[in-house]
Motif scaffolding. Structure first.
Motif, PDB file in Angstrom:
ATOM      1  N   THR A  87       0.840  -1.194   0.000  1.00 11.06           N
ATOM      2  CA  THR A  87       0.000   0.000   0.000  1.00 11.06           C
ATOM      3  C   THR A  87       0.879   1.249   0.000  1.00 11.06           C
ATOM      4  OG1 THR A  87      -1.339   1.374   1.503  1.00 11.06           O
ATOM      5  CG2 THR A  87      -0.317  -0.542   2.480  1.00 11.06           C
ATOM      6  N   LEU A 130       3.809  -2.169   3.466  1.00 10.25           N
ATOM      7  CA  LEU A 130       4.979  -1.664   2.742  1.00 10.25           C
ATOM      8  C   LEU A 130       4.561  -0.853   1.527  1.00 10.25           C
ATOM      9  CD1 LEU A 130       7.496  -4.664   2.633  1.00 10.25           C
ATOM     10  CD2 LEU A 130       7.591  -2.629   4.076  1.00 10.25           C
ATOM     11  N   SER A 131       5.300   0.248   1.320  1.00  7.10           N
ATOM     12  CA  SER A 131       5.158   1.061   0.112  1.00  7.10           C
ATOM     13  C   SER A 131       6.493   1.020  -0.615  1.00  7.10           C
ATOM     14  CB  SER A 131       4.851   2.502   0.516  1.00  7.10           C
ATOM     15  OG  SER A 131       5.126   3.377  -0.565  1.00  7.10           O
ATOM     16  N   ILE A 132       6.480   0.998  -1.945  1.00  7.51           N
ATOM     17  CA  ILE A 132       7.767   1.020  -2.652  1.00  7.51           C
ATOM     18  C   ILE A 132       8.177   2.441  -3.025  1.00  7.51           C
ATOM     19  CG2 ILE A 132       7.610  -1.355  -3.486  1.00  7.51           C
ATOM     20  CD1 ILE A 132       7.087  -0.033  -6.326  1.00  7.51           C
ATOM     21  N   GLY A 133       7.396   3.422  -2.681  1.00  2.17           N
ATOM     22  CA  GLY A 133       7.807   4.803  -2.971  1.00  2.17           C
ATOM     23  C   GLY A 133       6.623   5.734  -2.927  1.00  2.17           C
ATOM     24  N   TYR A 135       4.513   7.376  -4.654  1.00  2.00           N
ATOM     25  CA  TYR A 135       3.707   7.553  -5.862  1.00  2.00           C
ATOM     26  C   TYR A 135       2.640   6.479  -5.810  1.00  2.00           C
ATOM     27  CZ  TYR A 135       7.505   4.345  -6.780  1.00  2.00           C
ATOM     28  OH  TYR A 135       8.450   3.375  -6.625  1.00  2.00           O
ATOM     29  N   GLY A 140      -1.184  -3.291  -6.101  1.00  2.00           N
ATOM     30  CA  GLY A 140      -0.020  -3.754  -5.342  1.00  2.00           C
ATOM     31  C   GLY A 140       0.791  -4.809  -6.075  1.00  2.00           C
ATOM     32  N   PRO A 143       4.432  -3.491  -6.979  1.00  2.00           N
ATOM     33  CA  PRO A 143       5.183  -3.435  -5.720  1.00  2.00           C
ATOM     34  C   PRO A 143       5.519  -4.833  -5.161  1.00  2.00           C
ATOM     35  CG  PRO A 143       3.464  -1.785  -5.700  1.00  2.00           C
ATOM     36  CD  PRO A 143       3.261  -2.583  -6.949  1.00  2.00           C
TER      37      PRO A 143
HETATM   38  N1  ADE Z   1      -0.138   0.270  -4.291  1.00  2.00           N
HETATM   39  C1  ADE Z   1      -0.316   1.390  -5.021  1.00  2.00           C
HETATM   40  N2  ADE Z   1       0.760   2.174  -4.977  1.00  2.00           N
HETATM   41  C2  ADE Z   1       1.674   1.545  -4.175  1.00  2.00           C
HETATM   42  C3  ADE Z   1       2.980   1.867  -3.748  1.00  2.00           C
HETATM   43  N3  ADE Z   1       3.584   2.995  -4.085  1.00  2.00           N
HETATM   44  N4  ADE Z   1       3.616   0.971  -2.950  1.00  2.00           N
HETATM   45  C4  ADE Z   1       2.994  -0.165  -2.575  1.00  2.00           C
HETATM   46  N5  ADE Z   1       1.760  -0.512  -2.952  1.00  2.00           N
HETATM   47  C5  ADE Z   1       1.091   0.334  -3.754  1.00  2.00           C
END
Ligand code: ADE
Length: 226
Positions: A87, A130-133, A135, A140, A143
């Motif tokens: 997310t 966890l978010s990968i950045g 934006y 998901g 990511p």
């Molecule tokens: N789902 C939508 N955007 C995401 C993000 N930046 N990182 C992880 N999950 C996501």
């Protein structure tokens, strides 16, 4: 390691998991990937999302298909598994988180889609987010692929040389030094002579200096962290 991926789009993963290091890791039996289509666990297969309470744009993923999928997996495996929700609101994924996850025996990656999950998925599952950045992606899935790739290559035995992840970018809180291969000269551009000197002490010093130089030019924030 076993990696379960819960998604509405399992086909998206076939190519990525079937190539390069992720494929080799599976062939070496160091990792097992299992894809679960969340839709198949929904009480009404046509309905995995719904309009948000309170109004607003887009659709929200319903909790029930996700809980059903997680519980079906837990019934057939030991319950000790690390659950991860992908997310944009999660903790920023990093090399140090990848290193920690690489020590786990069982990961479960849960991919949201549309405008995200009903918040009860977050509060009801004991999951890491966890978010990968900073934006927003449309789901998901990408990511999750990023996390799988970063983690699997750190599992001991996956990469050929045991020390090949020791010097790479972020491994010591720094970017990696520049790398060169043959030819020694290309279009007038020379490989730094020290790298061909055979003097390992000098080569190490050169690499360390270049890594610090690069990191301070491009990512001074990394140096301040250590
Ligand atoms: N789902 C939508 N955007 C995401 C993000 N930046 N990182 C992880 N999950 C996501």
């Amino acid at each position: 390691m076993r990696i379960d991926i819960l998604t509405l789009f399992p086909e998206m993963f076939e190519n990525v998991l079937g190539h390069s290091i992720l494929k080799i890791a599976r062939e070496k039996a160091l990792v097992q990937y299992k894809l679960f289509n969340i839709r198949e666990y929904a009480e009404n297969r046509r309905c995995v999302d719904d309009r948000p309470y309170g109004g607003g744009p887009g659709m929200v993923m319903k909790p029930e298909p996700i809980f059903n999928t997680v519980e079906a997996i837990e019934r057939e495996t030991d319950a000790r598994c690390k659950k991860i929700l992908l997310t944009p609101q999660g903790d920023r994924f990093s090399q140090s988180i990848a290193r920690e996850l690489a020590k786990e025996a069982h990961l479960m990656l849960i991919c949201g889609h549309y405008e995200g999950f009903d918040d009860r998925v977050r509060t009801g599952l004991d999951a890491m987010e966890l978010s990968i950045g900073d934006y927003v992606l449309s789901g998901g899935e990408i990511p999750a692929m990023v996390v799988v790739d970063a983690v699997v290559r750190l599992i001991p035995g996956v990469l050929g040389a045991p020390d090949s992840t020791d010097n790479e970018s972020f491994s010591e809180g720094m970017l990696e030094y520049p790398q060169y291969t043959r030819p020694a000269e290309y279009r007038g551009m020379q490989v730094p002579p020290v790298l061909m000197s055979g003097n390992h002490q000098k080569i190490k010093e050169w690499q360390k200096t270049r890594a610090v130089e690069r990191t301070s030019e491009r990512r001074p924030d990394l140096l301040n962290k250590t």
